[in-house]
Structure formats: structure tokens, C-alpha cells
Design a protein around this motif. Structure first.
Motif, short mmCIF file in Angstrom:
data_model
loop_
_atom_site.label_atom_id
_atom_site.label_comp_id
_atom_site.label_asym_id
_atom_site.label_seq_id
_atom_site.Cartn_x
_atom_site.Cartn_y
_atom_site.Cartn_z
N MET A 193 -67.60 -2.02 80.92
CA MET A 193 -66.50 -3.14 82.62
C MET A 193 -65.40 -2.47 82.96
N PHE B 36 -69.38 -4.84 85.93
CA PHE B 36 -69.59 -4.08 84.37
C PHE B 36 -71.36 -3.23 85.21
N ARG C 87 -67.79 -10.66 78.93
CA ARG C 87 -69.10 -9.66 78.80
C ARG C 87 -69.42 -11.58 78.59
N VAL D 234 -63.33 -4.47 73.99
CA VAL D 234 -64.71 -5.11 73.20
C VAL D 234 -65.72 -4.13 73.19
N ASN D 235 -65.85 -3.92 74.67
CA ASN D 235 -67.18 -3.34 75.48
C ASN D 235 -67.42 -2.01 74.61
N LEU E 150 -72.44 -2.86 77.71
CA LEU E 150 -71.87 -2.95 78.95
C LEU E 150 -70.34 -2.07 78.95
#
Lengths: 456, 114
Positions: free
Chosen positions: A430, A316, A44, B82-83, A428
Motif C-alpha cells: 500500500m 495498492f 486491504r 498490515v501489508n 499487496l
């Protein structure tokens, strides 16, 4: 024996700024060819760097770059220790300019800086193979932030062989930062699979810095680590066959033993027979990890298989907002009061928002967003409990609403609630995809000249 | 017969890594002699039960006998990773110690904090 020493100066963006100094000192004391690598670009981190560059075109490279390199740049240049890092992030040319400026400020001769190119696919929206086609139905042009491909090690090697003292990369495979210098030093060919795989796993051991020297490891009474507060960063002594010996900076804390090396060897690995990188598929099935004297551990027996035909890339997209809010309860019946507070928030917001609850001190990080683990945890008598409520939404107003509701527990919730804290952050999303190599050629340029175009 | 009350924590150490929505947890025997015991008892099925509340879509186990290690890959256990995850521990870094809390032998209780 011909050995290349690769020292690690950072394992993530924001890593300790006082750690690289002792590594450089150790490399100088040991003598012989040496390189410093810096890994500062988690998944990220790059997307956030792209957003930073959007708001200021001069930014978008590692925010701490100058502070990271200032203490060591003069020593590295004076002793022929090349610096290789992905601290270019979303703006490698900007990082190169910043390093040149830093060198001038320090009164050093202008270093030869190579800038890697070819990882950033963000501007390739309208060319022959639009990202949309590669990414498929997940592609959302309105929310698109960036896309970068994980480049390999050979352009780093070429830049070093062309005389670069500093190599600034954006997205490359983390292990490329170590493998590239090893290729440059030993002259490995593109088909030296075992050596490439060995160098890759040496890089894998280095790329999280303290994680191989006692960090993410210490467990008092079971896995003790001396001097964890001053944990030293690692050094890999790479041999011509790709095997390596891991040690760490002199006069630092931490520990390198077979346990730390085994833990890090398997870190973020899925199939140990097929660790995929741009340059080789590494196979650690028969790898050996052996102590070679105090604080020295050798990794050998890594095998390599031919590289995959495609490169991994990550796109992203803006994902709205996430936020959380917390409040604590302590003393007699604290858990029951925290659970009551949870019920209040659920009843007031549960219809509009998807909420995750944690009762910190009872059941929190091991739980799941759906609350199954917490629901199966019978009420107990914990006396120091912090309620955390988290949510996400496209509309930031609803995050603010969560904040107001938890804050209102101060006056309108159970007795004795204190310590409200709230936070909000941009999310965000991904999307990983694969791209044929020929569509994403890498290259570098050195001191203003364009280097060899490489499509490996 | 006395019940075996040993947990994995008594015999092994572990580390978690994440990739996307998947978690990998290494389990490494302190003593080579204990490795066969771990291989016998710590099956993918028992690990899947131990992590049932995370709803793994698959649990794969890879053996590394030279290292005295196993590598478990738990798929789709990170609430999006994680996002996406709303967990404080976005990466699932703490999950290794949940695995270590498992009994070596005997029934796996449905996931539950100690």
C-alpha cells in the motif's frame, strides 16, 4: 429533542450476519428517524475487491452483501430506515444491482438506490494528473492494482435528501457513513465545524461495531462482559449539536460503559487534537465521556476545525507472495526440540530467504520480524511449543520450498514433531498519498439519473 | 523502602490501533486519582525502552486529562504494517497488553516476554 438514531450493522467485511437484526428491531421499537450504517471496507479489503472485479466484472462488491441485507431489508424499507454502506467496494453499481435483485426476490417494491462515484482513481493513469506524479517514486505501473480516494459525507447526505433509501458507496471515510445521514437529517452546513466533528466521532465510535459494546475489550476478572457470545451492535443517538449517546441493540449481550467508549474513541487516533477526515478535522482534547444511565454513554465537547485542502488516497501494488509453515512439539524438552527445528530451517533456507521465526508458547506475536525479542529470550522449559516460519518472496516457488522444508521436519527433524500446516497468500503493498480535492470530485446517481456534481 | 511492584495493568486499561507502520496505544486510568501517577511515570522515553525490540523511530505521547487517558503513538514499530509484516499479529493488536505489563515505576527491563 430532535435525535437521529444511527445503528451499526457491520464493522468489517465478514462481520457477524446475525448482528444487524436486533439493531433494526431496536430502532423500530424506539421509533423516530433512524438509519443503518455498514462498514465493510478495511484498507486491504478494497484492493482485494479490485482484484476480484478484474477476474469477474460482475463481482468486486461485498461478497456477503445479500446475506447481510436479506434478514433486514424488508423491515428497514417498511419503517423508513435508510441503509448506508461502503459495501459497494470496487463495484458500487454491481452492489446496487444485487440489492435491487434481492428486493425483487423478497417481493418488495423497488427501493430507491443511490450509487456514489468518484472514489476510484484506478483508471486515471493517463489523464491530466497521472497517478504517477501524485504517488512519486513508489509508483510501479507493472504492479499497479488500484487507487482509491477517501470521499466525504456530503454526497451521502445529498443522496439521502434526494430520496435514496439505500446509499451504496465504495471508498469513503468510515465515519462518513454516519456523518452523512446526520448532515441530511440536521441540515448542517459545510462550516458547522463542531457539529461535523461531533457527528464524525459518533461515526468513529460506531464503525467497528462490537468494539464499543464489549468486543476487543473483555478481560475476565478485570473488564467483564456479560453475554459476549451474543454481543450486540451499537446505536448512536445523535443530537443537533453533534453530541451523541451510545447504546446497543436490545436483548443482546455486551456492555456499553465509559471504559468501552473511551477505548474506542482513541482507537486508531494519533493526535487527538487533529483527527483528519475529508469533511472536518476533529479535536477530542476536551471531549467528555459520561454515563447517562445504565448502558448509555454520552460523548460531547468534540470540537471541529476546517477540513484539510487535500484528500487521503491509497494505492495498492502487487507485492509478490507471503507464506508460512508450522509444526508443533510437546512434552519433556519440547522447547529444545522446537529450537532445534528452527536451527535446521535457518541453516537450510536462511541464505535464500528472509525468515521470521516464532516459537508459539515461548515468544511469538510480541516479537519482531528480525527476531530480536526471540534472540533475547533464554531457552526455557515450555512443554507445548509450535514453531512458525514465515517469509515473503516475488517467486511463489520459494514459498513452496519453505512449505516442503517444514513438512520434511516430520521425518527429518527433531523427535515428536506433529501438526504441520502451511499457507500461501498474495501480498499487496500500500502507498498512501494526498490528492487535491478538485482532482477527485465526488458525485452520486439515483435510479439511473446523474446527481449533482459535487467538488466540495 | 519496599519496591513498587505495580504494573500498568493494575491501574489502567488499554487498546491498540494501527495505521500503516505506526501503532497507537491508549492507556486509560480506571480511577481518575491514578491519572497523575501514570502521567508522571509512563513517559514516552520509558515506553520507547519497553518496546525497544520493535525499534520505534519515535514515541509520542498525547494527554487527555478529561478522559483520564494518554495516547501513545509508536512510529515504525509494525515491521511495515498490515501489508508487509510477517507477524501473526499483523496489526499489532496485542501490543496494548505488552504496555500493560510494564512496571509503573522503576527500571524498564529491555523488552522481554514475562
Amino acid at each position: 429533542m430532535d435525535v437521529l438514531n444511527v445503528g451499526c450493522g457491520a464493522g468489517f467485511s465478514g462481520d457477524r450476519l446475525d448482528a444487524p437484526g436486533p439493531v433494526v428491531k431496536t430502532l423500530i421499537a424506539r421509533g423516530g428517524p433512524a438509519v443503518m450504517m455498514f462498514e465493510t471496507l478495511a484498507e486491504r479489503t478494497l484492493a482485494f475487491a479490485q482484484l476480484a472485479r478484474r477476474s469477474d466484472p460482475a463481482k468486486g462488491y461485498e461478497a456477503l452483501l445479500e446475506r447481510l441485507l436479506r434478514p433486514i431489508l424488508a423491515d428497514c424499507l417498511a419503517h423508513g430506515i435508510a441503509l448506508v454502506g461502503n459495501f459497494g467496494a470496487a463495484n458500487p453499481p454491481g452492489a446496487a444491482r444485487a440489492i435491487a435483485k434481492l428486493a425483487a426476490e423478497l417481493g418488495l417494491p423497488a427501493p430507491r438506490i443511490a450509487v456514489l462515484e468518484g472514489d476510484d482513481l484506478s483508471n486515471r493513469m493517463n489523464d491530466q494528473t497521472p497517478l504517477q506524479r501524485l504517488i512519486g517514486t513508489d509508483f510501479d505501473a507493472r504492479r499497479f492494482v488500484s487507487a482509491n480516494v477517501y470521499q466525504g459525507a456530503f454526497e451521502i447526505a445529498q443522496a439521502l435528501r434526494a430520496g435514496a433509501q439505500i446509499v451504496v458507496a465504495g471508498r469513503v471515510a468510515d465515519s462518513s457513513l454516519t456523518l452523512g445521514p446526520a448532515i441530511a437529517h440536521f441540515g448542517w452546513s459545510r462550516e458547522d465545524w463542531n457539529a461535523l466533528a461531533g457527528g464524525t466521532m459518533a461515526g468513529h465510535l460506531l464503525e467497528c461495531a462490537a468494539q464499543v459494546t464489549g468486543g476487543y475489550y473483555a478481560d475476565p476478572g478485570r473488564k467483564d462482559v456479560p453475554g459476549l457470545d451474543n454481543v450486540g451492535f451499537p446505536i448512536a443517538e445523535i443530537a443537533a449539536d453533534g453530541s451523541c449517546v451510545i447504546s446497543k441493540a436490545d436483548d443482546t449481550g455486551g456492555v456499553v460503559n465509559t471504559l468501552t467508549v473511551k477505548e474506542q474513541l482513541l482507537y486508531e487516533v494519533h493526535d487527538p487534537a487533529a483527527y483528519m477526515t475529508p469533511d472536518v478535522v476533529a479535536d477530542i482534547t476536551d471531549a467528555r465521556v459520561e454515563e447517562q444511565g445504565p448502558g448509555r454513554v454520552r460523548l460531547s465537547g468534540v470540537r471541529g476545525h476546517p477540513r484539510p485542502p487535500t484528500l487521503k488516497a491509497a494505492a495498492f501494488f502487487e507485492g509478490g507472495w507471503a507464506g508460512d509453515a508450522e509444526i508443533s512439539y510437546a512434552g519433556p524438552n519440547a522447547e529444545a526440540r522446537a529450537r532445534l527445528a528452527m536451527d535446521v530451517i535457518r541453516n537450510r533456507l536462511g541464505k535464500q530467504l528472509t525468515l521470521r521465526f516464532d516459537l508459539i508458547g515461548v515468544c511469538s506475536i510480541l516479537g519482531d520480524d528480525a527476531g530480536r525479542l526471540l534472540a533475547g529470550t533464554p531457552p526455557g522449559r515450555a512443554t507445548d511449543v509450535r514453531l512458525r516460519v514465515a517469509t515473503r518472496h516475488d517467486d511463489p516457488e520459494l514459498i513452496d520450498l519453505l512449505h516442503r522444508e517444514v513438512t520434511a521436519l516430520w521425518t527429518g527433524g527433531p523427535a515428536g514433531g506433529g501438526g504441520v500446516k502451511v499457507s500461501k497468500r498474495q501480498r499487496l503493498e500500500m502507498c498512501n498519498f494526498m490528492i487535491p480535492r478538485e482532482l477527485a470530485p465526488a458525485s452520486f446517481h439515483l435510479a439511473g439519473a446523474t446527481g449533482d456534481k459535487e467538488s466540495s | 523502602m519496599t519496591q513498587d511492584t505495580r504494573t500498568l495493568y493494575d491501574l489502567a486499561h488499554a487498546r491498540t490501533g494501527d495505521k500503516g507502520n505506526h501503532s497507537n496505544i491508549s492507556l486509560i486510568a480506571y480511577r481518575a486519582d491514578d491519572y497523575p501517577l501514570l502521567v508522571e511515570h509512563v513517559t514516552p522515553e520509558r515506553v520507547a525502552r519497553h518496546f525497544a525490540h520493535r525499534r520505534p523511530s519515535a514515541v509520542k505521547r498525547y494527554l487527555l486529562p478529561r478522559l483520564g487517558a494518554m495516547n501513545f503513538v509508536l512510529e515504525d514499530v509494525l515491521d511495515g504494517g498490515v501489508n508487509d509484516s510477517l507477524d501473526l499479529d499483523l496489526h499489532g493488536k496485542s501490543l496494548s497488553f505488552h504496555l500493560l505489563a510494564m512496571l509503573l515505576a522503576g527500571p524498564v527491563a529491555p523488552s522481554h516476554p514475562a
